[in-house]
Design an enzyme around this catalytic site. Structure first.
Site, PDB file in Angstrom:
ATOM      1  N   ASN A 193       0.646  -1.301  -0.035  1.00 44.58           N
ATOM      2  CA  ASN A 193       0.033  -0.052   0.099  1.00 44.58           C
ATOM      3  C   ASN A 193       0.959   1.153   0.033  1.00 44.58           C
ATOM      4  OD1 ASN A 193      -1.675   2.057   0.302  1.00 44.58           O
ATOM      5  ND2 ASN A 193      -2.276   1.321   2.489  1.00 44.58           N
ATOM      6  N   TRP A 194       1.024   1.736  -1.189  1.00 49.61           N
ATOM      7  CA  TRP A 194       2.066   2.953  -1.287  1.00 49.61           C
ATOM      8  C   TRP A 194       1.414   4.361  -0.655  1.00 49.61           C
ATOM      9  CZ3 TRP A 194       3.848   2.942  -7.216  1.00 49.61           C
ATOM     10  CH2 TRP A 194       4.544   1.621  -7.364  1.00 49.61           C
ATOM     11  N   LYS A 195       0.303   4.216  -0.464  1.00 49.86           N
ATOM     12  CA  LYS A 195      -0.320   5.636   0.094  1.00 49.86           C
ATOM     13  C   LYS A 195      -0.254   6.600  -0.605  1.00 49.86           C
ATOM     14  CE  LYS A 195      -0.357   3.439   4.644  1.00 49.86           C
ATOM     15  NZ  LYS A 195      -0.170   3.666   5.866  1.00 49.86           N
TER      16      LYS A 195
ATOM     17  N   HIS B  68      -9.540   1.510   4.588  1.00 51.76           N
ATOM     18  CA  HIS B  68      -8.298   1.833   5.187  1.00 51.76           C
ATOM     19  C   HIS B  68      -8.669   2.758   6.402  1.00 51.76           C
ATOM     20  CE1 HIS B  68      -4.194   2.936   6.187  1.00 51.76           C
ATOM     21  NE2 HIS B  68      -3.823   1.797   5.613  1.00 51.76           N
TER      22      HIS B  68
ATOM     23  N   GLU C 161      -7.139   5.247   7.387  1.00 54.70           N
ATOM     24  CA  GLU C 161      -6.829   6.699   7.148  1.00 54.70           C
ATOM     25  C   GLU C 161      -8.031   7.234   6.257  1.00 54.70           C
ATOM     26  OE1 GLU C 161      -2.942   5.817   5.193  1.00 54.70           O
ATOM     27  OE2 GLU C 161      -1.973   5.395   7.097  1.00 54.70           O
TER      28      GLU C 161
ATOM     29  N   GLU D 118      -5.815  -4.612  10.687  1.00 49.45           N
ATOM     30  CA  GLU D 118      -4.925  -3.701  10.701  1.00 49.45           C
ATOM     31  C   GLU D 118      -5.140  -2.807  11.979  1.00 49.45           C
ATOM     32  OE1 GLU D 118      -2.913  -2.464   6.820  1.00 49.45           O
ATOM     33  OE2 GLU D 118      -4.366  -1.096   7.008  1.00 49.45           O
TER      34      GLU D 118
ATOM     35  N   GLY E 267       2.283   2.434  10.758  1.00 50.85           N
ATOM     36  CA  GLY E 267       3.148   3.808  10.504  1.00 50.85           C
ATOM     37  C   GLY E 267       3.976   4.121  11.791  1.00 50.85           C
TER      38      GLY E 267
ATOM     39  N   SER F 203       2.988  -1.636  10.310  1.00 51.57           N
ATOM     40  CA  SER F 203       4.460  -2.035  10.711  1.00 51.57           C
ATOM     41  C   SER F 203       4.914  -3.299  10.543  1.00 51.57           C
ATOM     42  CB  SER F 203       4.863  -1.380  12.184  1.00 51.57           C
ATOM     43  OG  SER F 203       4.339   0.099  12.268  1.00 51.57           O
TER      44      SER F 203
ATOM     45  N   GLY G   7       2.739  -1.204   4.320  1.00 55.03           N
ATOM     46  CA  GLY G   7       2.787   0.249   4.042  1.00 55.03           C
ATOM     47  C   GLY G   7       4.129   0.719   3.699  1.00 55.03           C
ATOM     48  N   GLY G   8       4.850   1.193   4.765  1.00 55.59           N
ATOM     49  CA  GLY G   8       6.132   1.831   4.560  1.00 55.59           C
ATOM     50  C   GLY G   8       7.194   0.859   3.908  1.00 55.59           C
TER      51      GLY G   8
END
Ligand code: PGA
Length: 251
Positions: A9-11, A96, A98, A168, A174, A214, A235-236
């Site tokens: 998930n590049w966001k 998600h 966010e 999640e 993150g 994470s 993500g990251g």
């Protein structure tokens, strides 16, 4: 039997050129390798068509990170499920945390999005999970149950079977804090039991449930080795070829 999946998930990261470079790098790294999981990359809308054209989508499937809750028309700035599908994307990440917290996506809005995604032959990766205060009050089970009941338990068993679920915990996204493998396994098993209660054991056993928050090369193996954890939403660590490949290698 259900699939193991590692999904990125590049966001809101990467210009078009940077994204293409990342996707092509991943494609080259995975070429000819025998993989023990499916691989998906979730990219911003602007990357979808170019990325899908630049990689072997039989090896790396492409996902959008969102789609509109309306079919088409005068909704300036929105991108419909049909448009996403037309790029070559196969999946769409929905719900998600966010999107829920920064963009006010309610259970009802998400219900619409899931239905439109399915109507356009996109497979939703539906995200659920509790915030820190809810975990501290030991309310995580109630929260994920309400999220499933609010947006996806209205589906037929046939449609529900097209979903991937991603658990999640918001406090782990993150933040560098990861749920322990025990905490994750416990709630994944609970989520699978809810699916079994609603749709029966066969549907539950065939549902892929990903962990996100994470997740990285160091902790992936410990998480993925649990019976109810079928991979990760990353993500990251999906923003660099080596980091992402190391997670794929955990399978
Ligand atoms: P993270 O994000 O891996 O950077 O914690 C996961 C996600 O939000 O899907």
């Amino acid at each position: 039997m259900r699939k193991n999946i590692v999904a990125g998930n590049w966001k809101m990261n990467k210009t078009l050129q940077e994204g293409l470079e990342l996707a092509k790098g991943l494609d080259a790294a995975l070429k000819g390798k025998s993989l023990n999981c499916d691989v998906i990359i979730g990219t911003p809308f602007i990357h979808l068509a170019s990325v899908a054209a630049a990689i072997d989508t039989k090896v790396i499937a492409v996902a959008a990170e969102n789609c509109a809750d309306k079919e088409s028309g005068a909704y300036t700035g929105e991108v419909s499920a049909a448009m996403v599908k037309s790029t070559g994307a196969e999946y769409v990440i929905l719900g998600h945390s966010e999107r829920r917290s920064y963009y006010g996506e309610t259970y009802e809005i998400l219900k619409e999005k899931v239905q439109l995604a399915l109507a356009n032959n996109l497979k939703p990766i539906f995200c659920i999970g509790e915030v820190k205060e809810e975990r501290e009050a030991n309310k995580q089970n109630e929260v994920v149950k309400a999220q499933l009941e609010g947006s996806v338990f209205n589906l037929s068993a046939e449609d529900f079977s097209k979903l991937v679920i991603a658990y999640e915990p918001v406090w782990a996204i993150g933040t560098g804090l990861t749920a322990t493998p025990e905490q994750a396994q416990e709630i994944h098993a609970f989520i699978r039991s809810l699916i079994a209660d609603k749709y029966g054991k066969e549907v539950a056993d065939n549902t892929t449930i990903l962990y996100g928050g994470s997740c990285n090369a160091k902790n992936a193996k410990g998480l993925f080795s649990n019976p109810d954890i079928d991979g990760g939403l990353i993500g990251g660590a999906s923003l660099k070829v080596d980091d992402f490949c190391a997670i794929i290698d955990a399978f």
